[in-house]
Scaffold this motif. Structure first.
Motif, mmCIF file in Angstrom:
data_model
loop_
_atom_site.group_PDB
_atom_site.id
_atom_site.type_symbol
_atom_site.label_atom_id
_atom_site.label_comp_id
_atom_site.label_asym_id
_atom_site.label_seq_id
_atom_site.Cartn_x
_atom_site.Cartn_y
_atom_site.Cartn_z
ATOM 1 N N PRO A 142 -6.981 -10.761 -9.162
ATOM 2 C CA PRO A 142 -5.834 -9.843 -9.042
ATOM 3 C C PRO A 142 -5.974 -8.560 -9.871
ATOM 4 C CG PRO A 142 -5.201 -11.923 -10.114
ATOM 5 C CD PRO A 142 -6.559 -12.124 -9.541
ATOM 6 N N MET A 185 -6.935 -11.313 -3.955
ATOM 7 C CA MET A 185 -6.091 -12.290 -4.662
ATOM 8 C C MET A 185 -6.906 -13.246 -5.530
ATOM 9 S SD MET A 185 -3.136 -11.272 -3.912
ATOM 10 C CE MET A 185 -2.705 -9.954 -2.761
ATOM 11 N N MET A 195 1.443 -3.364 -7.006
ATOM 12 C CA MET A 195 0.644 -4.534 -6.615
ATOM 13 C C MET A 195 0.600 -5.641 -7.665
ATOM 14 S SD MET A 195 -2.376 -3.182 -4.107
ATOM 15 C CE MET A 195 -3.004 -1.792 -5.043
ATOM 16 N N ILE A 196 0.252 -5.297 -8.894
ATOM 17 C CA ILE A 196 0.168 -6.328 -9.933
ATOM 18 C C ILE A 196 1.556 -6.945 -10.164
ATOM 19 C CG2 ILE A 196 -0.368 -6.784 -12.365
ATOM 20 C CD1 ILE A 196 -2.904 -6.077 -11.132
ATOM 21 N N PRO A 219 -4.777 4.249 3.681
ATOM 22 C CA PRO A 219 -4.375 3.071 2.886
ATOM 23 C C PRO A 219 -3.477 2.092 3.652
ATOM 24 C CG PRO A 219 -4.152 5.041 1.550
ATOM 25 C CD PRO A 219 -4.515 5.498 2.942
ATOM 26 N N HIS A 220 -2.776 2.570 4.674
ATOM 27 C CA HIS A 220 -1.962 1.633 5.453
ATOM 28 C C HIS A 220 -2.829 0.630 6.204
ATOM 29 C CE1 HIS A 220 1.622 4.641 5.558
ATOM 30 N NE2 HIS A 220 1.265 4.286 4.346
ATOM 31 N N PRO A 234 1.275 1.651 -4.357
ATOM 32 C CA PRO A 234 0.157 0.896 -4.944
ATOM 33 C C PRO A 234 0.400 0.426 -6.378
ATOM 34 C CG PRO A 234 -0.450 3.203 -4.513
ATOM 35 C CD PRO A 234 0.845 2.957 -3.827
ATOM 36 N N ASN A 235 1.228 1.140 -7.134
ATOM 37 C CA ASN A 235 1.493 0.688 -8.505
ATOM 38 C C ASN A 235 2.316 -0.599 -8.540
ATOM 39 O OD1 ASN A 235 0.093 2.852 -9.533
ATOM 40 N ND2 ASN A 235 1.917 4.138 -9.734
ATOM 41 N N TYR A 293 -8.162 -0.218 -4.650
ATOM 42 C CA TYR A 293 -7.403 0.831 -3.954
ATOM 43 C C TYR A 293 -7.994 2.216 -4.277
ATOM 44 C CZ TYR A 293 -3.282 3.479 -2.390
ATOM 45 O OH TYR A 293 -2.439 4.356 -1.760
ATOM 46 N N VAL A 311 -5.949 -4.174 3.595
ATOM 47 C CA VAL A 311 -5.320 -5.497 3.533
ATOM 48 C C VAL A 311 -5.950 -6.259 2.367
ATOM 49 C CG1 VAL A 311 -4.812 -7.637 4.771
ATOM 50 C CG2 VAL A 311 -5.063 -5.494 6.057
ATOM 51 N N PHE A 312 -5.136 -6.485 1.320
ATOM 52 C CA PHE A 312 -5.614 -7.248 0.157
ATOM 53 C C PHE A 312 -5.044 -8.657 0.306
ATOM 54 C CE2 PHE A 312 -6.016 -3.427 -3.009
ATOM 55 C CZ PHE A 312 -6.898 -2.825 -2.135
ATOM 56 N N MET A 366 0.817 -1.215 0.000
ATOM 57 C CA MET A 366 0.000 0.000 0.000
ATOM 58 C C MET A 366 0.855 1.272 0.000
ATOM 59 S SD MET A 366 -2.971 -1.198 -0.311
ATOM 60 C CE MET A 366 -3.448 -2.933 -0.303
ATOM 61 N N PHE A 367 2.150 1.135 0.344
ATOM 62 C CA PHE A 367 3.041 2.292 0.278
ATOM 63 C C PHE A 367 3.395 2.620 -1.176
ATOM 64 C CE2 PHE A 367 3.690 0.628 4.537
ATOM 65 C CZ PHE A 367 3.716 1.775 5.305
ATOM 66 N N PHE A 414 -1.260 -8.249 0.870
ATOM 67 C CA PHE A 414 -0.722 -6.936 0.494
ATOM 68 C C PHE A 414 -1.332 -5.926 1.457
ATOM 69 C CE2 PHE A 414 0.033 -7.904 -4.323
ATOM 70 C CZ PHE A 414 0.868 -8.946 -3.973
ATOM 71 N N MET A 459 -7.071 -5.206 -8.041
ATOM 72 C CA MET A 459 -6.341 -4.571 -6.937
ATOM 73 C C MET A 459 -6.241 -3.050 -7.046
ATOM 74 S SD MET A 459 -3.497 -7.299 -5.628
ATOM 75 C CE MET A 459 -2.753 -7.781 -7.180
ATOM 76 N N ILE A 460 -5.794 -2.549 -8.182
ATOM 77 C CA ILE A 460 -5.654 -1.096 -8.328
ATOM 78 C C ILE A 460 -7.039 -0.438 -8.228
ATOM 79 C CG2 ILE A 460 -4.942 0.772 -9.875
ATOM 80 C CD1 ILE A 460 -2.497 -0.639 -9.150
#
Lengths: 183, 183
Positions: free
Chosen positions: B97, B94, A100-101, B116-117, A97-98, B104, B120-121, A94-95, A121, B100-101
């Motif tokens: 996938p 997950m 993740m994938i 965002p911290h 976000p880009n 967020y 939890v994904f 999350m710090f 994540f 995810m973006i």
């Protein structure tokens, strides 16, 4: 039958050599020759606070996180530990976000024996439930509720922590010894 | 001072009305008129197993998850609960996938007061550490180690669970009552 214990494992600086890629890009872009050794006890942003935003920008991309090198021995040791422990991956995505994938694909490429349902994540690792957490960040280890294991990285060189390991072979010894002493 | 308790909150069918969007696309694509009520006690794939892969394909996209409607009263109630509890969002991203973006960004748009911290994904919510989990999935509630709260959805209509709530106003009552009875 003994209940299997669970181990949560951080990605950056534990499975993936983020620092080497960060330095490669930084040195090329700003014409520097910073080495990992130069960053003992600190992070790049400590020496270049005026570039912190630019560093974040070039790191918070799919491309950066997709191509990180795998840290030595992590694959073979985790594969072995998985026979005795439930393995989770817990990364503070999350710090950035880009990332993740890229992190998802990277794990599937380099750790195909791990199940994506065990990927977490997150941000703050206080939200991760596991018996152990292997992480290079003192903050995250302190936030985590179980037993922490600090994984050595240049930035944490001077930090003391109850259990600190230098590499994946030491992680292997730590956990395999626990199995032996129990039986 | 009392220690703040933590609440983990699922997204799909708890914050985001995934089923409505799923039906809108499904009905248009296959020329059907399925309603939420038709899916009492089951999921779409139970009636159309031969289309399960196609349903997964049209759902596992950025676009699908980015535009989901917000479930009624969730915003105001979570904002109020946040004054007394630590709020985490725990979503099984997950399984899809490509979501995810979108998840967020969706959280940042509709719940800008959450950090965002605290996202939890994950996959299996046994890996989530919190005092409470609000979720529509019996499997996830059973995997979670803390106190579960089942959030009503058509598919879980016939499932019994210790604490089951019909909407966000009932969630509000459940947690605000806990505060009152403690003091």
């Amino acid at each position: 039958m003994l209940l299997r214990k669970s181990i949560a494992i951080d990605m950056d600086q534990v499975l993936a050599d983020l620092l080497q890629s960060e330095l490669d890009i930084f040195n090329k872009r700003y014409n520097k020759q910073i080495t990992k050794q130069d960053l003992t006890g600190k992070v790049l942003e400590d020496d270049y606070p005026e570039l912190a935003n630019e560093i974040y920008e070039f790191m918070n991309t799919y491309e950066f996180f997709r191509d990180l090198p795998v840290i030595e021995h992590s694959q073979e040791v985790i594969k072995e530990l998985q026979e005795h422990y439930d393995i989770y991956i817990a990364t503070a995505a999350m710090f950035a976000p880009n990332s993740m994938i890229a992190k998802y694909e990277w794990l599937q490429e380099h750790f195909p024996f791990l199940h994506p349902h065990h990927f977490v994540f997150c941000g703050d690792k206080g939200a991760v439930h596991a018996d152990y957490l292997i992480d290079d960040s003192l903050n995250q280890l302190e936030s985590f509720q179980g037993q922490g294991i600090m994984f050595s990285a240049p930035h944490n060189e001077y930090e003391n922590y109850g259990v600190k390991v230098t590499d994946w072979l030491a992680v292997r010894d730590y956990f395999m010894e626990k199995l032996t002493t129990k039986s």
